[in-house]
Design a protein around this motif. Structure first.
Motif, PDB file in Angstrom:
ATOM      1  N   VAL A  45      38.205 -51.751 -30.305  1.00  0.00           N
ATOM      2  CA  VAL A  45      37.666 -53.112 -30.246  1.00  0.00           C
ATOM      3  C   VAL A  45      36.545 -53.185 -29.208  1.00  0.00           C
ATOM      4  O   VAL A  45      35.502 -53.798 -29.446  1.00  0.00           O
ATOM      5  CB  VAL A  45      38.783 -54.141 -29.940  1.00  0.00           C
ATOM      6  CG1 VAL A  45      38.197 -55.517 -29.652  1.00  0.00           C
ATOM      7  CG2 VAL A  45      39.762 -54.211 -31.090  1.00  0.00           C
ATOM      8  N   MET A  46      36.731 -52.545 -28.046  1.00  0.00           N
ATOM      9  CA  MET A  46      35.693 -52.540 -27.014  1.00  0.00           C
ATOM     10  C   MET A  46      34.413 -51.887 -27.550  1.00  0.00           C
ATOM     11  O   MET A  46      33.303 -52.380 -27.318  1.00  0.00           O
ATOM     12  CB  MET A  46      36.170 -51.788 -25.757  1.00  0.00           C
ATOM     13  CG  MET A  46      37.277 -52.464 -24.991  1.00  0.00           C
ATOM     14  SD  MET A  46      36.739 -54.017 -24.280  1.00  0.00           S
ATOM     15  CE  MET A  46      38.166 -55.015 -24.613  1.00  0.00           C
ATOM     16  N   LYS A  47      34.565 -50.788 -28.272  1.00  0.00           N
ATOM     17  CA  LYS A  47      33.399 -50.111 -28.853  1.00  0.00           C
ATOM     18  C   LYS A  47      32.726 -50.971 -29.918  1.00  0.00           C
ATOM     19  O   LYS A  47      31.501 -51.002 -30.009  1.00  0.00           O
ATOM     20  CB  LYS A  47      33.817 -48.764 -29.450  1.00  0.00           C
ATOM     21  CG  LYS A  47      34.154 -47.728 -28.412  1.00  0.00           C
ATOM     22  CD  LYS A  47      34.558 -46.440 -29.079  1.00  0.00           C
ATOM     23  CE  LYS A  47      34.829 -45.355 -28.077  1.00  0.00           C
ATOM     24  NZ  LYS A  47      35.111 -44.067 -28.741  1.00  0.00           N
ATOM     25  N   LEU A  48      33.532 -51.666 -30.688  1.00  0.00           N
ATOM     26  CA  LEU A  48      32.993 -52.570 -31.706  1.00  0.00           C
ATOM     27  C   LEU A  48      32.189 -53.685 -31.043  1.00  0.00           C
ATOM     28  O   LEU A  48      31.073 -54.000 -31.461  1.00  0.00           O
ATOM     29  CB  LEU A  48      34.141 -53.148 -32.531  1.00  0.00           C
ATOM     30  CG  LEU A  48      33.769 -54.067 -33.688  1.00  0.00           C
ATOM     31  CD1 LEU A  48      32.951 -53.321 -34.730  1.00  0.00           C
ATOM     32  CD2 LEU A  48      35.020 -54.635 -34.327  1.00  0.00           C
ATOM     33  N   MET A  49      32.730 -54.270 -29.971  1.00  0.00           N
ATOM     34  CA  MET A  49      32.034 -55.338 -29.256  1.00  0.00           C
ATOM     35  C   MET A  49      30.769 -54.813 -28.585  1.00  0.00           C
ATOM     36  O   MET A  49      29.788 -55.546 -28.443  1.00  0.00           O
ATOM     37  CB  MET A  49      32.962 -55.989 -28.227  1.00  0.00           C
ATOM     38  CG  MET A  49      34.067 -56.794 -28.872  1.00  0.00           C
ATOM     39  SD  MET A  49      35.187 -57.751 -27.803  1.00  0.00           S
ATOM     40  CE  MET A  49      35.168 -56.997 -26.228  1.00  0.00           C
ATOM     41  N   GLY A  75      31.201 -59.852 -22.591  1.00  0.00           N
ATOM     42  CA  GLY A  75      30.842 -58.937 -21.515  1.00  0.00           C
ATOM     43  C   GLY A  75      29.604 -58.120 -21.828  1.00  0.00           C
ATOM     44  O   GLY A  75      29.222 -57.940 -22.988  1.00  0.00           O
ATOM     45  N   SER A  76      28.993 -57.627 -20.774  1.00  0.00           N
ATOM     46  CA  SER A  76      27.813 -56.775 -20.931  1.00  0.00           C
ATOM     47  C   SER A  76      28.236 -55.392 -21.414  1.00  0.00           C
ATOM     48  O   SER A  76      29.414 -55.034 -21.370  1.00  0.00           O
ATOM     49  CB  SER A  76      27.094 -56.646 -19.584  1.00  0.00           C
ATOM     50  OG  SER A  76      27.916 -55.911 -18.666  1.00  0.00           O
ATOM     51  N   LYS A  77      27.259 -54.604 -21.858  1.00  0.00           N
ATOM     52  CA  LYS A  77      27.555 -53.236 -22.300  1.00  0.00           C
ATOM     53  C   LYS A  77      28.163 -52.433 -21.157  1.00  0.00           C
ATOM     54  O   LYS A  77      29.054 -51.624 -21.371  1.00  0.00           O
ATOM     55  CB  LYS A  77      26.291 -52.538 -22.821  1.00  0.00           C
ATOM     56  CG  LYS A  77      25.924 -52.931 -24.215  1.00  0.00           C
ATOM     57  CD  LYS A  77      24.879 -52.000 -24.783  1.00  0.00           C
ATOM     58  CE  LYS A  77      24.678 -52.353 -26.246  1.00  0.00           C
ATOM     59  NZ  LYS A  77      23.993 -51.317 -26.968  1.00  0.00           N
ATOM     60  N   GLU A  78      27.708 -52.696 -19.947  1.00  0.00           N
ATOM     61  CA  GLU A  78      28.236 -51.986 -18.781  1.00  0.00           C
ATOM     62  C   GLU A  78      29.711 -52.325 -18.554  1.00  0.00           C
ATOM     63  O   GLU A  78      30.530 -51.436 -18.296  1.00  0.00           O
ATOM     64  CB  GLU A  78      27.417 -52.320 -17.533  1.00  0.00           C
ATOM     65  CG  GLU A  78      27.888 -51.580 -16.296  1.00  0.00           C
ATOM     66  CD  GLU A  78      27.086 -51.936 -15.054  1.00  0.00           C
ATOM     67  OE1 GLU A  78      27.519 -51.517 -13.960  1.00  0.00           O
ATOM     68  OE2 GLU A  78      26.058 -52.625 -15.159  1.00  0.00           O
ATOM     69  N   GLU A  79      30.053 -53.603 -18.653  1.00  0.00           N
ATOM     70  CA  GLU A  79      31.448 -54.016 -18.486  1.00  0.00           C
ATOM     71  C   GLU A  79      32.336 -53.406 -19.574  1.00  0.00           C
ATOM     72  O   GLU A  79      33.447 -52.950 -19.296  1.00  0.00           O
ATOM     73  CB  GLU A  79      31.563 -55.544 -18.519  1.00  0.00           C
ATOM     74  CG  GLU A  79      30.976 -56.225 -17.300  1.00  0.00           C
ATOM     75  CD  GLU A  79      30.919 -57.729 -17.445  1.00  0.00           C
ATOM     76  OE1 GLU A  79      31.206 -58.423 -16.450  1.00  0.00           O
ATOM     77  OE2 GLU A  79      30.588 -58.222 -18.555  1.00  0.00           O
TER      78      GLU A  79
END
Length: 150
Positions: free
Chosen positions: A126-130, A38-42
């Motif tokens: 995990v979202m922040k890591l990605m 996903g994009s940074k926005e997503e």
């Protein structure tokens, strides 16, 4: 063997059926897979959704507050209403949950997919890591804590 007084972060999963814990984890892993590219926005949108997600504690507190308020009003309206017994039961359940991480409504909440704060925070991390939040290599402890709180 389960301890009588469980750790704060593990007390609800320890008192939840393993099948339900696995289902909740599988749903989390599925959501992570969906946003893996996903994009940074997503990813930012998902992090914001996680910030607003109600955990087991919040749902339990809201339900208990509603039940106690309703029983108190009923007791006030009817002079000979044993509503204080109901508030006592709710209070006992809250105490049992605080100490052990279990009360009669927890299995229903968990079956409905309500996650603990730690489970939500794990997905958020995990979202922040990605998203790349932890790639800066900052050495200042205050700055690192500020990043963790984002």
């Amino acid at each position: 063997m389960k301890k009588w007084v469980s750790s704060t972060t593990e007390r609800v999963p320890q008192h939840t059926c393993e099948k339900i814990n696995k289902r909740i984890r599988a749903c989390t892993v599925c959501r992570i897979h969906l946003l893996q590219d996903g994009s940074k926005e997503e990813l930012t949108n998902r992090i914001q959704e996680l910030d607003e997600e109600w955990d087991t504690e919040r749902v339990l507190e809201a339900n208990a507050g509603m039940l106690i308020t309703t029983a108190s009003l009923a007791g006030y309206m009817k002079r000979k209403c044993p509503c204080f017994l109901f508030t006592g039961v709710v209070g006992y359940c809250l105490l049992q949950h605080a100490v052990q991480g279990w009360c009669p409504s927890i299995p229903f909440l968990r079956r409905a997919g309500i996650r603990t704060a730690k489970e939500i925070q794990d997905e958020k991390t995990v979202m922040k890591l990605m998203r790349g939040d932890f790639m800066q290599g900052i050495g200042d402890p205050d700055e690192m804590l500020r990043m963790a709180e984002m």
